[in-house]
Design an enzyme around this catalytic site. Sequence first.
Site, mmCIF file in Angstrom:
data_model
loop_
_atom_site.group_PDB
_atom_site.id
_atom_site.type_symbol
_atom_site.label_atom_id
_atom_site.label_comp_id
_atom_site.label_asym_id
_atom_site.label_seq_id
_atom_site.Cartn_x
_atom_site.Cartn_y
_atom_site.Cartn_z
ATOM 1 N N TYR A 75 -9.852 3.604 -5.335
ATOM 2 C CA TYR A 75 -8.912 4.700 -5.536
ATOM 3 C C TYR A 75 -9.000 5.407 -6.884
ATOM 4 O O TYR A 75 -8.361 6.438 -7.068
ATOM 5 C CB TYR A 75 -7.485 4.185 -5.300
ATOM 6 C CG TYR A 75 -7.311 3.666 -3.895
ATOM 7 C CD1 TYR A 75 -7.399 4.514 -2.800
ATOM 8 C CD2 TYR A 75 -7.096 2.307 -3.654
ATOM 9 C CE1 TYR A 75 -7.263 4.042 -1.504
ATOM 10 C CE2 TYR A 75 -6.964 1.821 -2.358
ATOM 11 C CZ TYR A 75 -7.043 2.694 -1.300
ATOM 12 O OH TYR A 75 -6.917 2.219 -0.023
ATOM 13 N N ASP B 21 -16.044 -1.376 8.254
ATOM 14 C CA ASP B 21 -16.769 -1.762 7.047
ATOM 15 C C ASP B 21 -17.784 -2.840 7.399
ATOM 16 O O ASP B 21 -17.486 -3.759 8.173
ATOM 17 C CB ASP B 21 -15.798 -2.294 5.990
ATOM 18 C CG ASP B 21 -14.714 -1.279 5.641
ATOM 19 O OD1 ASP B 21 -14.965 -0.067 5.799
ATOM 20 O OD2 ASP B 21 -13.619 -1.708 5.238
ATOM 21 N N GLY C 222 -7.707 5.712 4.772
ATOM 22 C CA GLY C 222 -7.062 6.536 3.770
ATOM 23 C C GLY C 222 -7.502 7.990 3.831
ATOM 24 O O GLY C 222 -8.603 8.312 4.290
ATOM 25 N N GLU D 89 -14.594 -5.652 8.840
ATOM 26 C CA GLU D 89 -13.309 -5.341 9.463
ATOM 27 C C GLU D 89 -13.305 -3.902 9.947
ATOM 28 O O GLU D 89 -14.169 -3.094 9.562
ATOM 29 C CB GLU D 89 -12.154 -5.550 8.477
ATOM 30 C CG GLU D 89 -12.225 -4.671 7.248
ATOM 31 C CD GLU D 89 -11.097 -4.952 6.257
ATOM 32 O OE1 GLU D 89 -10.106 -4.212 6.291
ATOM 33 O OE2 GLU D 89 -11.220 -5.922 5.471
ATOM 34 N N GLU E 23 0.804 -1.216 0.000
ATOM 35 C CA GLU E 23 0.000 0.000 0.000
ATOM 36 C C GLU E 23 0.842 1.272 0.000
ATOM 37 O O GLU E 23 0.358 2.341 0.370
ATOM 38 C CB GLU E 23 -0.940 -0.007 1.208
ATOM 39 C CG GLU E 23 -1.966 -1.115 1.163
ATOM 40 C CD GLU E 23 -2.907 -1.068 2.352
ATOM 41 O OE1 GLU E 23 -3.832 -0.233 2.337
ATOM 42 O OE2 GLU E 23 -2.722 -1.862 3.291
ATOM 43 N N ARG F 134 -12.448 3.165 11.131
ATOM 44 C CA ARG F 134 -13.510 3.065 10.127
ATOM 45 C C ARG F 134 -13.872 1.598 10.000
ATOM 46 O O ARG F 134 -13.022 0.766 9.676
ATOM 47 C CB ARG F 134 -13.021 3.608 8.781
ATOM 48 C CG ARG F 134 -14.148 4.040 7.834
ATOM 49 C CD ARG F 134 -13.685 4.156 6.412
ATOM 50 N NE ARG F 134 -13.471 2.831 5.841
ATOM 51 C CZ ARG F 134 -12.395 2.502 5.123
ATOM 52 N NH1 ARG F 134 -11.426 3.378 4.906
ATOM 53 N NH2 ARG F 134 -12.268 1.285 4.629
ATOM 54 N N ASN G 174 -10.649 -0.550 10.290
ATOM 55 C CA ASN G 174 -9.384 0.054 9.867
ATOM 56 C C ASN G 174 -8.978 1.129 10.863
ATOM 57 O O ASN G 174 -9.788 2.003 11.189
ATOM 58 C CB ASN G 174 -9.537 0.687 8.478
ATOM 59 C CG ASN G 174 -9.991 -0.321 7.443
ATOM 60 O OD1 ASN G 174 -9.192 -1.071 6.924
ATOM 61 N ND2 ASN G 174 -11.283 -0.348 7.153
ATOM 62 N N SER H 175 -6.505 -2.427 1.353
ATOM 63 C CA SER H 175 -6.729 -1.911 -0.010
ATOM 64 C C SER H 175 -7.104 -2.996 -1.011
ATOM 65 O O SER H 175 -6.894 -2.840 -2.219
ATOM 66 C CB SER H 175 -5.496 -1.140 -0.515
ATOM 67 O OG SER H 175 -5.306 0.016 0.259
#
Length: 334
Positions: free
Chosen positions: A242, A283, A301, A295, A17, A281, A297, A173
Amino acid sequence: MADKLKIAVLMGGQSAERGVSLATGTQVLNALDSEKYAIYAIDTATGLASLPRRAGVDGEETVVTALTQLPQLEKAGRPDIVFVALHGPGGEDGTVQGFLETLRIPYTGSGVLASALAMDKVRFKMLCTSASIPTPAGIVIKKSESARRRRAEIEIGQQLGFPVVIKPCRQGSSYGTRLVKEPEDVAEALKDTFRYDDTALIEECIQGTEITVAVLGNDDCVALPPVEIIPKHEFFDFEDKYSLDGAEEICPARLSEEDTKEAKELALECHRLLGCRGMSRTDMFVTEDGCIVLETNTIPGMTPTSLLPKAAAAAGISFEKLLDLLIGYAQEKK
């Protein structure tokens, strides 16, 4: 005038990443207020430091970056706060956090344990199960388990059925992640996953509305509006995440009041269960039977297409203010 707070932005790194981290770091560098902070950046992979200097051009600020060797950072002095803009192994898994703890330098984001647990998807699932937080049914296969790898398609078919999502245990990612619909595609998917990690997590493919919920704060934390994700592809892959023309993202998500409340409560529960600080964050999917967590994070990002800044904006928090908040949370830990 009081001395400016010295902010060192860690970025780049050596994980898969790296590119995402450089984008996050650049975004952070360009948005930090030079009136408040003395800012410089460190690429942890190359040993190069960037010393951003802001100069006025016709009333507008332009960032001019000079690359210098790391020892010259001594001129800037010891940072007051390190802004961690690293993603993946070596940056998001507790290793750099432990290094900064040893140096007694405050840093943004979660500590060693929370970072390590969130990065390890298998252990995160185990924690969620212990706290009765719903996650997809799954099995774990290690690269060294050659016999299980040979019969993986049978085991998956018997325990989970198809389709399934195969992903590395410690990677972000969507690198090494595949949606597998047929048994004959399992071996190739596992081969790709094992390029990134020696442990593969295979989970049932959940049907529902994909969302993510960001949380800000330390002990007194708050959940931001959920973001609904509509991938262009079959799942939320790297390109969807992205590319400027990637997935459609709607914030606030088009959910019922009840589902919104449940999603926020689960995100807060995951944040507290892991012991996250500053930001996280989570998901998840919203299904007919409720929310299912995928999961969490700990260093989301901060690129132009990232979800945390989008959720913050929906809550009336500008990107510049978001960075100020994260630095403030880091100071609380000092």
